[in-house]
Design a protein around this motif. Structure first.
Motif, short mmCIF file in Angstrom:
data_model
loop_
_atom_site.label_atom_id
_atom_site.label_comp_id
_atom_site.label_asym_id
_atom_site.label_seq_id
_atom_site.Cartn_x
_atom_site.Cartn_y
_atom_site.Cartn_z
N TYR A 1 20.26 59.48 9.94
CA TYR A 1 20.62 58.81 8.83
C TYR A 1 19.53 58.01 8.24
CZ TYR A 1 20.84 54.84 12.03
OH TYR A 1 20.36 53.71 12.84
N ASP A 2 19.80 57.54 6.87
CA ASP A 2 18.86 56.97 6.32
C ASP A 2 19.25 55.66 6.07
OD1 ASP A 2 16.51 57.22 4.19
OD2 ASP A 2 18.12 56.37 3.01
N ASN B 1 24.26 58.14 4.54
CA ASN B 1 24.70 59.57 5.47
C ASN B 1 23.98 60.62 4.89
OD1 ASN B 1 25.93 61.18 6.77
ND2 ASN B 1 28.13 60.03 6.50
N LYS B 2 23.22 61.27 5.67
CA LYS B 2 22.67 62.72 5.32
C LYS B 2 23.55 63.78 5.82
CE LYS B 2 17.86 61.17 6.34
NZ LYS B 2 16.82 61.18 6.99
N GLU C 1 25.42 63.96 8.69
CA GLU C 1 25.81 63.85 10.22
C GLU C 1 26.32 62.51 10.44
OE1 GLU C 1 22.88 65.81 12.95
OE2 GLU C 1 21.87 66.59 11.04
N GLY C 2 26.08 61.50 9.60
CA GLY C 2 26.24 60.19 9.79
C GLY C 2 25.42 59.53 10.86
N THR C 3 26.01 58.60 11.78
CA THR C 3 24.92 58.13 12.59
C THR C 3 25.04 58.89 13.98
OG1 THR C 3 26.82 56.66 13.51
CG2 THR C 3 25.14 55.72 11.91
N TRP D 1 26.79 51.20 2.17
CA TRP D 1 25.63 52.15 2.88
C TRP D 1 25.64 53.61 2.36
CZ3 TRP D 1 26.82 55.83 7.32
CH2 TRP D 1 25.54 56.75 7.71
#
Length: 156
Positions: free
Chosen positions: A27-28, A16-17, A19-21, A13
């Protein structure tokens, strides 16, 4: 005698921008698929599910797997039967139903291969070879929805 084949891939994955989920929009959906010694595949979810339209999504990759598996078996059986294929394209499609709870499933896939052969007599064999390819295709044999064929043959 049956043989077992093991396939290995790594999914990472990359969305992660920072802030995680922490929430659905934080998130992307981007990821990378790597397989030893092969080109990297960049993927995301379908744009309908907050994905990146410029990357492959799992639904497209499933359809591409069915289409390519069928083609490889078809070409194999053509070579065995003396049918000379000089061009093969497939405009495949698949239908997925999304349930109200967000889950989903495929209801069908339709392969539309256009096959170009070198001899008019070979055209008559194509449908039977497509049917045989469908019976042998590992991917088509593994899905729980029907895979249909709308094949056309063309003389060079």
């Amino acid at each position: 005698m049956s043989k077992q084949h093991i396939y290995v891939s790594t999914l990472t994955w990359t969305g992660n921008k920072g802030e995680g989920t922490s929430n659905y929009r934080a998130y992307d959906r981007s990821y990378e698929i790597s397989i030893a010694s092969k080109a990297l595949i960049q993927g995301s979810s379908d744009p309908a599910f907050s994905g990146d339209n410029n990357k492959h999504n799992p639904e497209e990759l499933l359809l591409a797997s069915i289409s390519s598996c069928h083609m490889l078996w078809f070409l194999h059986f053509c070579a065995q039967a003396g049918v000379i294929v000089v061009s093969y394209t497939d405009q495949a499609s698949a239908t997925m139903i999304e349930e109200s709870n967000g889950s989903g499933y495929f209801t069908r896939a339709t392969l539309k291969p256009q096959v170009v052969v070198t001899n008019n007599a070979m055209l008559a064999q194509l449908n039977a070879l497509h049917q045989k390819a469908n019976q042998y295709c590992f991917i088509a044999n593994s899905v729980k929805f029907p895979v249909y064929h709308e094949a056309t043959g063309v003389l060079i």
